[in-house]
Design a protein around this motif. Structure first.
Motif, PDB file in Angstrom:
ATOM      1  N   UNK A 140      47.371  18.119  45.064  1.00 32.57           N
ATOM      2  CA  UNK A 140      46.679  16.834  45.178  1.00 32.57           C
ATOM      3  C   UNK A 140      45.794  16.803  46.402  1.00 32.57           C
ATOM      4  N   UNK A 141      46.268  17.358  47.528  1.00 36.86           N
ATOM      5  CA  UNK A 141      45.436  17.339  48.741  1.00 36.86           C
ATOM      6  C   UNK A 141      44.180  18.159  48.521  1.00 36.86           C
ATOM      7  N   UNK A 142      44.328  19.346  47.885  1.00 39.55           N
ATOM      8  CA  UNK A 142      43.154  20.191  47.670  1.00 39.55           C
ATOM      9  C   UNK A 142      42.152  19.519  46.742  1.00 39.55           C
ATOM     10  N   UNK A 143      42.659  18.937  45.634  1.00 28.89           N
ATOM     11  CA  UNK A 143      41.745  18.312  44.666  1.00 28.89           C
ATOM     12  C   UNK A 143      41.049  17.112  45.294  1.00 28.89           C
ATOM     13  N   UNK A 144      41.811  16.281  46.026  1.00 26.70           N
ATOM     14  CA  UNK A 144      41.186  15.109  46.641  1.00 26.70           C
ATOM     15  C   UNK A 144      40.146  15.513  47.684  1.00 26.70           C
ATOM     16  N   UNK A 145      40.428  16.603  48.423  1.00 29.83           N
ATOM     17  CA  UNK A 145      39.437  17.060  49.401  1.00 29.83           C
ATOM     18  C   UNK A 145      38.161  17.493  48.717  1.00 29.83           C
ATOM     19  N   UNK A 146      38.280  18.208  47.605  1.00 29.40           N
ATOM     20  CA  UNK A 146      37.071  18.643  46.909  1.00 29.40           C
ATOM     21  C   UNK A 146      36.293  17.454  46.368  1.00 29.40           C
ATOM     22  N   UNK A 147      37.010  16.453  45.815  1.00 32.66           N
ATOM     23  CA  UNK A 147      36.322  15.268  45.310  1.00 32.66           C
ATOM     24  C   UNK A 147      35.558  14.566  46.419  1.00 32.66           C
ATOM     25  N   UNK A 148      36.185  14.496  47.606  1.00 33.73           N
ATOM     26  CA  UNK A 148      35.503  13.798  48.688  1.00 33.73           C
ATOM     27  C   UNK A 148      34.322  14.569  49.218  1.00 33.73           C
ATOM     28  N   UNK A 149      34.374  15.913  49.155  1.00 37.57           N
ATOM     29  CA  UNK A 149      33.195  16.683  49.543  1.00 37.57           C
ATOM     30  C   UNK A 149      32.035  16.348  48.623  1.00 37.57           C
ATOM     31  N   UNK A 150      32.315  16.291  47.303  1.00 33.99           N
ATOM     32  CA  UNK A 150      31.248  15.946  46.353  1.00 33.99           C
ATOM     33  C   UNK A 150      30.694  14.555  46.632  1.00 33.99           C
ATOM     34  N   UNK A 151      31.589  13.605  46.938  1.00 36.30           N
ATOM     35  CA  UNK A 151      31.151  12.230  47.171  1.00 36.30           C
ATOM     36  C   UNK A 151      30.252  12.131  48.392  1.00 36.30           C
ATOM     37  N   UNK A 152      30.673  12.734  49.493  1.00 34.79           N
ATOM     38  CA  UNK A 152      29.879  12.588  50.717  1.00 34.79           C
ATOM     39  C   UNK A 152      28.588  13.376  50.605  1.00 34.79           C
ATOM     40  N   UNK A 153      28.601  14.489  49.851  1.00 36.89           N
ATOM     41  CA  UNK A 153      27.354  15.232  49.698  1.00 36.89           C
ATOM     42  C   UNK A 153      26.356  14.435  48.879  1.00 36.89           C
ATOM     43  N   UNK A 154      26.840  13.746  47.800  1.00 38.19           N
ATOM     44  CA  UNK A 154      25.936  12.918  47.010  1.00 38.19           C
ATOM     45  C   UNK A 154      25.339  11.797  47.844  1.00 38.19           C
ATOM     46  N   UNK A 155      26.191  11.099  48.607  1.00 33.11           N
ATOM     47  CA  UNK A 155      25.699   9.983  49.406  1.00 33.11           C
ATOM     48  C   UNK A 155      24.706  10.418  50.473  1.00 33.11           C
ATOM     49  N   UNK A 209      37.608  21.624  55.846  1.00 34.91           N
ATOM     50  CA  UNK A 209      38.937  21.111  55.506  1.00 34.91           C
ATOM     51  C   UNK A 209      39.296  21.472  54.085  1.00 34.91           C
ATOM     52  N   UNK A 210      38.314  21.359  53.178  1.00 36.27           N
ATOM     53  CA  UNK A 210      38.582  21.682  51.781  1.00 36.27           C
ATOM     54  C   UNK A 210      38.938  23.152  51.630  1.00 36.27           C
ATOM     55  N   UNK A 211      38.221  24.019  52.361  1.00 39.30           N
ATOM     56  CA  UNK A 211      38.507  25.448  52.320  1.00 39.30           C
ATOM     57  C   UNK A 211      39.935  25.714  52.788  1.00 39.30           C
ATOM     58  N   UNK A 212      40.336  25.075  53.910  1.00 39.46           N
ATOM     59  CA  UNK A 212      41.686  25.293  54.448  1.00 39.46           C
ATOM     60  C   UNK A 212      42.737  24.781  53.488  1.00 39.46           C
ATOM     61  N   UNK A 213      42.469  23.618  52.833  1.00 35.43           N
ATOM     62  CA  UNK A 213      43.458  23.081  51.895  1.00 35.43           C
ATOM     63  C   UNK A 213      43.646  24.006  50.709  1.00 35.43           C
ATOM     64  N   UNK A 214      42.539  24.606  50.240  1.00 36.18           N
ATOM     65  CA  UNK A 214      42.671  25.522  49.110  1.00 36.18           C
ATOM     66  C   UNK A 214      43.451  26.757  49.529  1.00 36.18           C
ATOM     67  N   UNK A 215      43.231  27.236  50.767  1.00 36.43           N
ATOM     68  CA  UNK A 215      44.001  28.389  51.240  1.00 36.43           C
ATOM     69  C   UNK A 215      45.484  28.063  51.302  1.00 36.43           C
ATOM     70  N   UNK A 216      45.803  26.836  51.785  1.00 34.99           N
ATOM     71  CA  UNK A 216      47.204  26.439  51.829  1.00 34.99           C
ATOM     72  C   UNK A 216      47.805  26.414  50.437  1.00 34.99           C
ATOM     73  N   UNK A 217      47.005  25.933  49.469  1.00 37.29           N
ATOM     74  CA  UNK A 217      47.485  25.869  48.095  1.00 37.29           C
ATOM     75  C   UNK A 217      47.767  27.267  47.564  1.00 37.29           C
ATOM     76  N   UNK A 218      46.845  28.205  47.836  1.00 38.32           N
ATOM     77  CA  UNK A 218      47.023  29.564  47.334  1.00 38.32           C
ATOM     78  C   UNK A 218      48.255  30.195  47.963  1.00 38.32           C
TER      79      UNK A 218
END
Lengths: 163, 202
Positions: free
Chosen positions: B114-129, B180-189
């Motif tokens: 959940x942390x990894x997915x939410x981080x990726x979603x927020x990257x997309x959101x802030x990049x769009x804005x 942060x998203x990169x680190x969260x994905x590494x933690x997930x892996x």
């Protein structure tokens, strides 16, 4: 089951490649020349940096999509595809968001800044830009689905049991 | 540092980066920085307003004045910018809370995904804005001669400067969120390679 999954993802990637390519082509070929009050007005996509960015990003993503179609499915490079899919999905998000912002100003104008809408003068151009944005949005949704699928396949994030 | 047979790149990075203390504080520090940057962007843009009085003519000897206001609500792209950065702010705050005080909850194994997915979603959101606001700001700064849209930055200089500052803060938040998203994905892996059987080829 695995075979049908492979065929399904291949088809999805092919459709995503087609949509990004057509979004770039539709936006790049939008051009209209009209005369308004004895002045000749020409509207092209290259007048606005946001539309130029949209065309460039969609062209890059369609090249990537074309090359990915040739990756054999047993290769270990599918882990790299996760990162590349993430990068290109973010690029698509940003490009469509920027193009939508500028297209909104073109359609509704911004009365507080004194910017008049231009859509009633160059109607065909506006419709073509609208079409390109719709196709771009569809390609964004497809790329999000592909990205989620490749994350699921390569990283197994929901920790499903291997049967 | 060559890869041994059977070892993947993710496991190698995880082994190198195996001091849990420094990794924990790195992630927390990055989240704090992203929270501060997104909060700065939201606040600066939300309080962005400039009123200016123009003299448009004279009737006899009294000048005709016109008062114009430049607010962020006039542009939908800036409204989206404020909302997106506000959401990213909230997300980072919640994640900091989860990191600090959330170790007693039972996440049923879903914490890392959940942390990894939410981080990726927020990257997309802030990049769009950030991107939408950047292109609108470029339009306001340079105008568009083909559509006969005048630039407004020469008249409302302070509004434009503050908007530019908010944009820079938002792009900084985007860079931090990517890390942060990169680190969260590494933690997930790492967590999935410890917990489950090896799943490297399917």
């Amino acid at each position: 089951m695995a075979e049908s999954k492979r065929i399904f993802t291949f088809l999805l990637r092919f459709i995503a490649f087609c949509t990004t390519l057509s979004a770039a082509i539709i936006m790049a070929s939008s051009r209209e020349k009209t005369t308004v009050l004895a002045l000749s007005v020409e509207a092209k996509y290259s007048d606005t940096p946001a539309f130029k960015y949209f065309v460039i990003v969609n062209a890059i993503v369609s090249i990537y999509g074309f090359l990915i179609l040739f990756l054999p499915s047993k290769s270990q490079l599918w882990r790299l595809v996760v990162a590349l899919d993430a990068v290109f999905t973010m690029l698509l998000t940003s490009s469509i968001s920027a193009a939508l912002a500028i297209a909104y100003v073109g359609k509704e104008g911004n009365p507080n800044a004194g910017w008049l809408p231009i859509c009633d003068q160059v109607r065909k151009y506006c419709n073509q830009v609208k079409g390109a944005l719709i196709v771009g949005f569809i390609s964004l949704i497809l790329y999000i689905l592909l990205f989620l699928y490749s994350v699921h396949k390569a990283l197994n994030p929901l920790l499903l049991e291997k049967s | 540092m060559a890869l041994q047979s059977g070892e993947t790149l993710a496991m190698l990075v995880g082994n190198i980066w195996s001091k849990p203390r420094s990794r924990y504080w790195t992630l927390l520090g990055l989240r704090l920085l992203a929270f501060l940057a997104a909060a700065a962007a939201t606040l600066v843009m939300a309080l962005n307003k400039q009123t200016k009085t123009f003299v448009v003519g004279t009737i006899g000897t009294t000048p005709l004045k016109l008062t114009l206001t430049a607010k962020f609500q006039h542009t939908p792209a800036f409204v989206f910018f404020v909302i997106a950065n506000g959401l990213v702010c909230m997300h980072n705050l919640v994640m900091i809370m989860v990191d600090l005080v959330g170790s007693k909850f039972d996440y049923k194994g879903l914490r890392f995904p959940m942390v990894a997915i939410l981080d990726m979603l927020n990257v997309a959101l802030v990049s769009g804005g950030a991107n939408a606001a950047a292109f609108m700001a470029e339009l306001g700064k340079n105008g568009n001669s083909h559509a006969r849209w005048d630039k407004i930055c020469d008249k409302f200089g302070a509004y434009c400067d503050r908007g530019g500052g908010a944009l820079i803060a938002s792009f900084l938040a985007l860079a931090f969120m990517l890390l942060i998203s990169f680190i969260s994905i590494l933690k997930l892996v790492n967590s999935s390679s410890h917990c489950s059987v090896s799943h490297n080829n399917n």
